[in-house]
Design an enzyme around this catalytic site. Structure first.
Site, PDB file in Angstrom:
ATOM      1  N   ASP A  69       0.870  -1.170   0.000  1.00  0.00           N
ATOM      2  CA  ASP A  69       0.000   0.000   0.000  1.00  0.00           C
ATOM      3  C   ASP A  69       0.909   1.222   0.000  1.00  0.00           C
ATOM      4  O   ASP A  69       1.936   1.241   0.691  1.00  0.00           O
ATOM      5  CB  ASP A  69      -0.934   0.005   1.206  1.00  0.00           C
ATOM      6  CG  ASP A  69      -2.169   0.856   0.949  1.00  0.00           C
ATOM      7  OD1 ASP A  69      -2.681   0.853  -0.184  1.00  0.00           O
ATOM      8  OD2 ASP A  69      -2.624   1.553   1.878  1.00  0.00           O
ATOM      9  N   HIS A 178      10.177   4.405  -3.694  1.00  0.00           N
ATOM     10  CA  HIS A 178       9.546   3.847  -2.498  1.00  0.00           C
ATOM     11  C   HIS A 178       9.324   2.343  -2.646  1.00  0.00           C
ATOM     12  O   HIS A 178       9.711   1.553  -1.806  1.00  0.00           O
ATOM     13  CB  HIS A 178       8.220   4.593  -2.285  1.00  0.00           C
ATOM     14  CG  HIS A 178       7.423   4.761  -3.555  1.00  0.00           C
ATOM     15  ND1 HIS A 178       7.936   5.373  -4.676  1.00  0.00           N
ATOM     16  CD2 HIS A 178       6.188   4.336  -3.913  1.00  0.00           C
ATOM     17  CE1 HIS A 178       7.046   5.344  -5.650  1.00  0.00           C
ATOM     18  NE2 HIS A 178       5.968   4.711  -5.221  1.00  0.00           N
TER      19      HIS A 178
HETATM   20  P1  IMP Z   1      -2.323   2.122  -3.722  1.00  0.00           P
HETATM   21  O1  IMP Z   1      -1.096   1.608  -3.063  1.00  0.00           O
HETATM   22  O2  IMP Z   1      -2.659   1.319  -4.947  1.00  0.00           O
HETATM   23  O3  IMP Z   1      -3.459   2.272  -2.762  1.00  0.00           O
HETATM   24  O4  IMP Z   1      -1.937   3.539  -4.303  1.00  0.00           O
HETATM   25  C1  IMP Z   1      -2.379   4.753  -3.752  1.00  0.00           C
HETATM   26  C2  IMP Z   1      -2.312   5.848  -4.782  1.00  0.00           C
HETATM   27  O5  IMP Z   1      -0.963   6.177  -5.034  1.00  0.00           O
HETATM   28  C3  IMP Z   1      -2.944   5.517  -6.132  1.00  0.00           C
HETATM   29  O6  IMP Z   1      -3.565   6.695  -6.613  1.00  0.00           O
HETATM   30  C4  IMP Z   1      -1.769   5.150  -6.990  1.00  0.00           C
HETATM   31  O7  IMP Z   1      -2.009   5.469  -8.355  1.00  0.00           O
HETATM   32  C5  IMP Z   1      -0.677   6.016  -6.392  1.00  0.00           C
HETATM   33  N1  IMP Z   1       0.620   5.356  -6.515  1.00  0.00           N
HETATM   34  C6  IMP Z   1       1.001   4.170  -5.987  1.00  0.00           C
HETATM   35  N2  IMP Z   1       2.264   3.883  -6.332  1.00  0.00           N
HETATM   36  C7  IMP Z   1       2.671   4.909  -7.114  1.00  0.00           C
HETATM   37  C8  IMP Z   1       3.900   5.175  -7.808  1.00  0.00           C
HETATM   38  O8  IMP Z   1       4.853   4.404  -7.810  1.00  0.00           O
HETATM   39  N3  IMP Z   1       3.939   6.336  -8.482  1.00  0.00           N
HETATM   40  C9  IMP Z   1       2.898   7.225  -8.530  1.00  0.00           C
HETATM   41  N4  IMP Z   1       1.730   7.013  -7.929  1.00  0.00           N
HETATM   42  C10 IMP Z   1       1.631   5.855  -7.215  1.00  0.00           C
END
Ligand code: IMP
Length: 190
Positions: A69, A178
Site C-alpha cells: 500500500d 519507495h
Molecule cells: P495504492 O497503493 O494502490 O493504494 O496507491 C495509492 C495511490 O498512489 C494511487 O492513486 C496510486 O495510483 C498512487 N501510486 C502508488 N504507487 C505509485 C507510484 O509508484 N507512483 C505514482 N503514484 C503511485
C-alpha cells in the site's frame, strides 16, 4: 523456482515488481490464482491495508503472498493525501483528477516537500512481516512525462536531477523509488 503471489490488481505495480525481481522468483498476480475480488482497503494506515490484503489472499487461497500500500505525503497538507491517495479526488476518480486536485491545493505554495511511502506486508506460513520504503522529493508545478503511473508526472524525487518519475526509465525509477526500496528489503527476507 520460488513462487509467490503479489496481491494487486494494478498492472503497473505488477510490471515494476516483476522487473525488480527478475528471473529468480515467479510472481503470480491475483488473476493468475483465479481471484478477481476487489479487496476493500478499510484500514486507516498503509500498514493496516497492506496487511489486510496479504492476509485476505493468503487465507483464502492457501498461498504465500505479499501486498503493498502506497501513500503520497505532502508536508504542507499535514501528510495528506497519505493513505487516502487513491481516492484523493473522491471515489471513482482517476489519477488525472487526483493530480489536478493536488496541484490546485498547492497553487501558489512554495513549500512543495513530499514523499512516497510504500509498506509491503508479507504473509508466509500464516505469519505477517512488514517492510517499508520511502523516497523524498517535491511536487512539481505541472505534470511532466508519460512513463509510470499514478502521481508520477507530478513527483520529482531529490535524486533524479529534476526529472519527474514519469520522465525516468523504469529501471531508474525502480532504483530509487519507495516500492523499489521496500522490495529490496522484502527480497532480503525472502
Ligand atoms: P495504492 O497503493 O494502490 O493504494 O496507491 C495509492 C495511490 O498512489 C494511487 O492513486 C496510486 O495510483 C498512487 N501510486 C502508488 N504507487 C505509485 C507510484 O509508484 N507512483 C505514482 N503514484 C503511485
Amino acid at each position: 523456482m520460488n513462487v509467490i503471489v503479489f496481491a494487486t490488481n494494478n498492472a503497473h505495480k505488477l510490471e515494476e515488481v516483476r522487473r525488480m525481481v527478475g528471473d529468480g522468483m515467479e510472481i503470480k498476480s491475483m488473476a493468475e490464482i483465479g481471484c478477481t475480488d476487489d479487496i476493500p482497503e478499510t484500514a486507516d494506515t498503509l500498514e493496516g491495508n497492506a496487511e489486510l490484503k496479504a492476509r485476505y489472499i493468503s487465507e483464502r487461497y492457501g498461498v504465500d503472498c505479499f501486498a503493498d500500500d502506497t501513500g503520497l505525503e505532502v508536508d504542507v497538507l499535514g501528510g495528506a493525501p497519505g493513505v487516502y491517495s487513491a481516492r484523493y479526488a473522491g471515489p471513482g476518480h482517476d489519477s488525472a483528477a487526483n493530480m489536478a486536485k493536488l496541484l490546485r491545493e498547492l497553487d501558489g505554495v512554495d513549500n512543495r516537500r513530499a514523499r512516497f511511502r510504500t509498506v509491503i506486508a508479507l504473509c508466509r506460513g500464516g505469519r505477517l512481516t512488514t517492510v517499508e520504503g520511502v523516497v523524498e522529493g517535491v511536487i512539481a508545478r505541472e505534470p511532466a512525462g508519460n512513463g509510470g503511473f499514478g502521481y508520477d508526472p507530478v513527483f520529482i524525487p531529490d535524486e533524479a536531477g529534476g526529472l519527474s518519475f514519469a520522465r525516468m526509465t523504469a529501471d531508474a525509477k525502480n532504483a530509487i523509488s519507495h516500492r523499489g526500496r521496500a522490495m529490496a528489503r522484502l527480497l532480503e527476507i525472502l
